[in-house]
Design a protein around this motif. Structure first.
Motif, mmCIF file in Angstrom:
data_model
loop_
_atom_site.group_PDB
_atom_site.id
_atom_site.type_symbol
_atom_site.label_atom_id
_atom_site.label_comp_id
_atom_site.label_asym_id
_atom_site.label_seq_id
_atom_site.Cartn_x
_atom_site.Cartn_y
_atom_site.Cartn_z
ATOM 1 N N SER A 51 4.071 0.171 -0.881
ATOM 2 C CA SER A 51 4.770 -1.058 -1.294
ATOM 3 C C SER A 51 3.775 -2.104 -1.791
ATOM 4 O O SER A 51 4.072 -2.871 -2.711
ATOM 5 N N ALA A 78 9.729 -4.657 -3.085
ATOM 6 C CA ALA A 78 8.495 -4.077 -2.560
ATOM 7 C C ALA A 78 7.721 -5.116 -1.749
ATOM 8 O O ALA A 78 7.151 -4.798 -0.695
ATOM 9 N N HIS A 128 6.827 -4.769 2.128
ATOM 10 C CA HIS A 128 5.422 -4.883 2.512
ATOM 11 C C HIS A 128 5.262 -5.884 3.659
ATOM 12 O O HIS A 128 4.529 -5.629 4.623
ATOM 13 N N PHE A 186 11.488 1.264 -5.242
ATOM 14 C CA PHE A 186 11.716 0.141 -4.340
ATOM 15 C C PHE A 186 12.787 -0.823 -4.840
ATOM 16 O O PHE A 186 13.147 -1.766 -4.136
ATOM 17 N N ASP A 203 1.811 -0.409 -11.617
ATOM 18 C CA ASP A 203 3.149 -0.203 -12.165
ATOM 19 C C ASP A 203 3.097 0.379 -13.577
ATOM 20 O O ASP A 203 3.958 1.185 -13.966
ATOM 21 N N ARG A 220 9.886 -5.339 -7.895
ATOM 22 C CA ARG A 220 8.660 -5.822 -7.262
ATOM 23 C C ARG A 220 8.940 -6.737 -6.076
ATOM 24 O O ARG A 220 8.216 -6.732 -5.092
ATOM 25 N N THR A 279 2.840 -1.211 -5.300
ATOM 26 C CA THR A 279 3.935 -1.466 -6.235
ATOM 27 C C THR A 279 3.918 -2.901 -6.744
ATOM 28 O O THR A 279 4.457 -3.188 -7.823
#
Length: 295
Positions: free
Chosen positions: A217, A242, A246, A236, A226, A239, A220
């Motif tokens: 994550s 993610a 995270h 996910f 990416d 962003r 990402t």
């Protein structure tokens, strides 16, 4: 990740403590080194991560993540008419006054200032997104490489299969292990030389679920990653999702560390620290009938 996991349980009859307890070689040098590298990395990743979070103290889901977009979590300051400020933490539809702890706190000069997390828990202590990112990225890669080395060692040495994989007997006795933990009852004798089922399941979840999810994550959120692996954003759901995952996984890792430290203290701080520093662990003998009758 090098947790305080026994790789070898080699007893040496010639080595005993002054009180006569059996000493076993519980942690190899490799495990001890990777453990302390992880301690350093997790500490600095947490502090630099909070610095990064301070730049945008909100968590969103999906793609959009602006200040006016709906947030699952936000930490902010609100100015009052009299010139003072109030710190707030908003989780969904719930709002909590956290003045002095989060949102608004006293800075190093003693003045109240608005900032999600206080200066003493971030790296650097002053507000700097660029510096926080440098610290975070460096120790993130060190943490990942250290973890890969530990995973390689764990599989090659059959440490995961031998010491962490729960057996059928372990799973049948999970209720008893849970009750022992609630009663702060720690194993003695042969049982102290191996992990109980709750420890095994927890370590396996941390090593093979939480840590990989936290690392992936985190990757990402990088535009460079990416562009090379755009499927991560689809995985996910964006962003911002993610970033939220995270943050959640990092929080769970912190909770794991807190529980781990509490267990270290309760089970014998000196003995546990000696084992992770030197490798040698003193095993408390089984209680005999005579010892049970003693006051």
């Amino acid at each position: 990740m090098a947790l305080d996991i026994a790789d070898q349980k080699i007893a040496d009859p010639a080595r005993k403590t002054r009180s006569g307890k059996e000493l076993i070689y519980r942690h190899t040098l490799f495990v001890r080194l990777t453990h302390w590298i992880n301690v350093l990395c997790i500490t600095l990743l947490l502090m630099s991560g909070l610095q990064i979070f301070n730049a945008h103290p909100m968590l969103h889901w999906g793609i959009a993540g602006g200040d006016t977009d709906p947030a699952a979590l936000s930490i902010y300051a609100e100015d009052q008419v009299d010139g003072s400020a109030i710190g707030w933490v908003k989780i969904g539809g719930l709002t909590f006054n956290t003045t002095g702890v989060l949102g608004v706190f006293r800075d190093r000069d003693g003045f109240l200032s608005g900032r999600a997390f206080p200066w003493w828990i971030t790296i650097p202590s002053y507000q700097s997104l660029a510096e926080g990112r440098r610290w975070h990225f460096f120790f993130a890669w060190l943490f990942a490489l250290n973890g890969l080395a530990y995973l390689f060692y764990g599989f090659v040495a059959r440490h995961f299969q031998r010491d962490l994989a729960p057996t059928r007997f372990d799973l049948r006795n999970i209720g008893r292990s849970f009750l022992d933990h609630l009663r702060f009852k720690h194993p003695r004798g042969e049982a102290a030389k191996r992990y109980n089922v709750l420890q095994k399941l927890t370590y396996m979840a941390v090593i093979f679920v939480l840590l990989p999810l936290m690392i992936v994550s985190g990757l990402t959120m990088s535009p460079g990653v990416d562009s090379a692996a755009p499927w991560l954003l689809d995985l996910f759901g964006g962003r911002q999702s993610a970033r939220t995952i995270h943050f959640i996984t990092a929080t769970l890792i912190v909770l794991f560390v807190i529980v781990h430290l509490i267990e270290v203290v309760l089970s014998g701080f000196f003995n546990e620290m000696r084992s992770i520093l030197t490798g040698w662990f003193a095993v408390r003998p089984e209680k005999t009938d005579a010892s049970r009758s003693e006051p």
